[in-house]
Design a protein around this motif. Structure first.
Motif, mmCIF file in Angstrom:
data_model
loop_
_atom_site.group_PDB
_atom_site.id
_atom_site.type_symbol
_atom_site.label_atom_id
_atom_site.label_comp_id
_atom_site.label_asym_id
_atom_site.label_seq_id
_atom_site.Cartn_x
_atom_site.Cartn_y
_atom_site.Cartn_z
ATOM 1 N N GLN A 1 0.838 -1.207 0.000
ATOM 2 C CA GLN A 1 0.000 0.000 0.000
ATOM 3 C C GLN A 1 0.872 1.256 0.000
ATOM 4 N N ALA A 2 1.935 1.246 0.782
ATOM 5 C CA ALA A 2 2.853 2.392 0.813
ATOM 6 C C ALA A 2 3.505 2.601 -0.552
ATOM 7 N N LYS A 3 3.895 1.525 -1.210
ATOM 8 C CA LYS A 3 4.475 1.626 -2.557
ATOM 9 C C LYS A 3 3.463 2.196 -3.536
ATOM 10 N N TYR A 4 2.202 1.800 -3.372
ATOM 11 C CA TYR A 4 1.159 2.341 -4.232
ATOM 12 C C TYR A 4 1.041 3.852 -4.013
ATOM 13 N N PHE A 5 1.010 4.281 -2.755
ATOM 14 C CA PHE A 5 0.982 5.715 -2.455
ATOM 15 C C PHE A 5 2.176 6.420 -3.088
ATOM 16 N N GLU A 6 3.335 5.794 -2.975
ATOM 17 C CA GLU A 6 4.576 6.377 -3.498
ATOM 18 C C GLU A 6 4.533 6.499 -5.026
ATOM 19 N N ASN A 7 4.060 5.461 -5.696
ATOM 20 C CA ASN A 7 4.097 5.422 -7.163
ATOM 21 C C ASN A 7 2.887 6.051 -7.838
ATOM 22 N N HIS A 8 1.806 6.242 -7.105
ATOM 23 C CA HIS A 8 0.570 6.768 -7.693
ATOM 24 C C HIS A 8 0.035 7.970 -6.908
ATOM 25 N N ARG A 9 0.938 8.746 -6.355
ATOM 26 C CA ARG A 9 0.573 9.875 -5.505
ATOM 27 C C ARG A 9 -0.399 10.827 -6.199
ATOM 28 N N THR A 10 -0.136 11.182 -7.440
ATOM 29 C CA THR A 10 -0.973 12.135 -8.168
ATOM 30 C C THR A 10 -2.395 11.607 -8.331
ATOM 31 N N THR A 11 -2.532 10.357 -8.703
ATOM 32 C CA THR A 11 -3.852 9.749 -8.896
ATOM 33 C C THR A 11 -4.625 9.670 -7.583
ATOM 34 N N VAL A 12 -3.958 9.224 -6.531
ATOM 35 C CA VAL A 12 -4.636 9.101 -5.238
ATOM 36 C C VAL A 12 -5.066 10.479 -4.742
ATOM 37 N N ARG A 13 -4.202 11.475 -4.869
ATOM 38 C CA ARG A 13 -4.551 12.833 -4.438
ATOM 39 C C ARG A 13 -5.746 13.372 -5.240
ATOM 40 N N ARG A 14 -5.755 13.126 -6.541
ATOM 41 C CA ARG A 14 -6.870 13.577 -7.372
ATOM 42 C C ARG A 14 -8.175 12.920 -6.909
ATOM 43 N N ASN A 15 -8.128 11.626 -6.623
ATOM 44 C CA ASN A 15 -9.322 10.923 -6.141
ATOM 45 C C ASN A 15 -9.772 11.458 -4.782
ATOM 46 N N LEU A 16 -8.838 11.763 -3.904
ATOM 47 C CA LEU A 16 -9.198 12.331 -2.609
ATOM 48 C C LEU A 16 -9.819 13.711 -2.772
ATOM 49 N N LYS A 17 -9.274 14.515 -3.685
ATOM 50 C CA LYS A 17 -9.850 15.838 -3.952
ATOM 51 C C LYS A 17 -11.268 15.706 -4.499
ATOM 52 N N ASP A 18 -11.496 14.701 -5.347
ATOM 53 C CA ASP A 18 -12.842 14.449 -5.864
ATOM 54 C C ASP A 18 -13.809 14.108 -4.734
ATOM 55 N N LEU A 19 -13.347 13.349 -3.749
ATOM 56 C CA LEU A 19 -14.193 13.029 -2.594
ATOM 57 C C LEU A 19 -14.579 14.291 -1.833
ATOM 58 N N VAL A 20 -13.640 15.197 -1.672
ATOM 59 C CA VAL A 20 -13.926 16.459 -0.986
ATOM 60 C C VAL A 20 -14.963 17.249 -1.776
ATOM 61 N N GLN A 21 -14.829 17.289 -3.091
ATOM 62 C CA GLN A 21 -15.760 18.035 -3.940
ATOM 63 C C GLN A 21 -17.174 17.459 -3.907
ATOM 64 N N THR A 22 -17.302 16.147 -3.847
ATOM 65 C CA THR A 22 -18.625 15.523 -3.847
ATOM 66 C C THR A 22 -19.297 15.631 -2.489
ATOM 67 N N ASN A 23 -18.573 16.053 -1.492
ATOM 68 C CA ASN A 23 -19.092 16.140 -0.132
ATOM 69 C C ASN A 23 -19.392 17.597 0.240
ATOM 70 N N LYS A 24 -19.807 18.413 -0.719
ATOM 71 C CA LYS A 24 -20.013 19.840 -0.471
ATOM 72 C C LYS A 24 -21.173 20.132 0.473
ATOM 73 N N ASP A 25 -22.094 19.182 0.653
ATOM 74 C CA ASP A 25 -23.193 19.399 1.591
ATOM 75 C C ASP A 25 -22.691 19.417 3.032
ATOM 76 N N ASP A 26 -21.547 18.804 3.241
ATOM 77 C CA ASP A 26 -20.914 18.799 4.555
ATOM 78 C C ASP A 26 -20.192 20.136 4.742
ATOM 79 N N ASP A 27 -19.992 20.549 5.966
ATOM 80 C CA ASP A 27 -19.315 21.818 6.236
ATOM 81 C C ASP A 27 -17.793 21.701 6.145
ATOM 82 N N HIS A 28 -17.293 20.544 5.781
ATOM 83 C CA HIS A 28 -15.852 20.327 5.736
ATOM 84 C C HIS A 28 -15.342 20.400 4.297
ATOM 85 N N ASN A 29 -14.215 21.031 4.111
ATOM 86 C CA ASN A 29 -13.553 21.061 2.809
ATOM 87 C C ASN A 29 -12.319 20.180 2.832
ATOM 88 N N SER A 30 -12.367 19.162 3.666
ATOM 89 C CA SER A 30 -11.249 18.245 3.785
ATOM 90 C C SER A 30 -11.786 16.879 4.205
#
Length: 111
Positions: free
Chosen positions: A37-66
């Protein structure tokens, strides 16, 4: 309790170290799945970060931007450290858990 002298991974330009103590039990060391899993984070950092940002965007009804995250059965805390190194700016709260006898090991890794 042993702490690695050289970085086990580098994620987002941050060297990642961890502590092991197999005497604490089954979670006292790094399993091959955690290393993968750590190697995946290391080798696919950009993709994982983009997916996490998408999760934040889809959760706009929540008061959290993180993201709030929990790691159950963290063992030595290694993957929590990897997650923070990769996406700490996207995470508002991270809870790292395990049995009480593993908490000193988690604290050492999180240092």
């Amino acid at each position: 309790m042993e702490t690695s002298n050289e970085a086990f991974a580098t994620i987002g330009g941050k060297d990642i170290f961890f502590s092991e103590d197999w005497d604490t039990g089954i979670g006292g060391g790094l399993w091959s799945t955690g290393a993968a899993q750590a190697k995946y984070f290391e080798n696919h950092r950009t993709t994982v970060r983009r997916n996490l940002k998408d999760l934040v965007q889809t959760n706009k009804d929540d008061d959290h931007n993180s993201i709030r995250a929990i790691e159950l059965g963290s063992g030595n805390g290694y993957l929590s450290v990897c997650l923070v190194a990769m996406a700490g700016d996207l995470i508002s709260e991270l809870v790292t858990t395990d049995l009480a006898d593993h908490l000193p090991l988690i604290n050492k890794t999180l240092e």
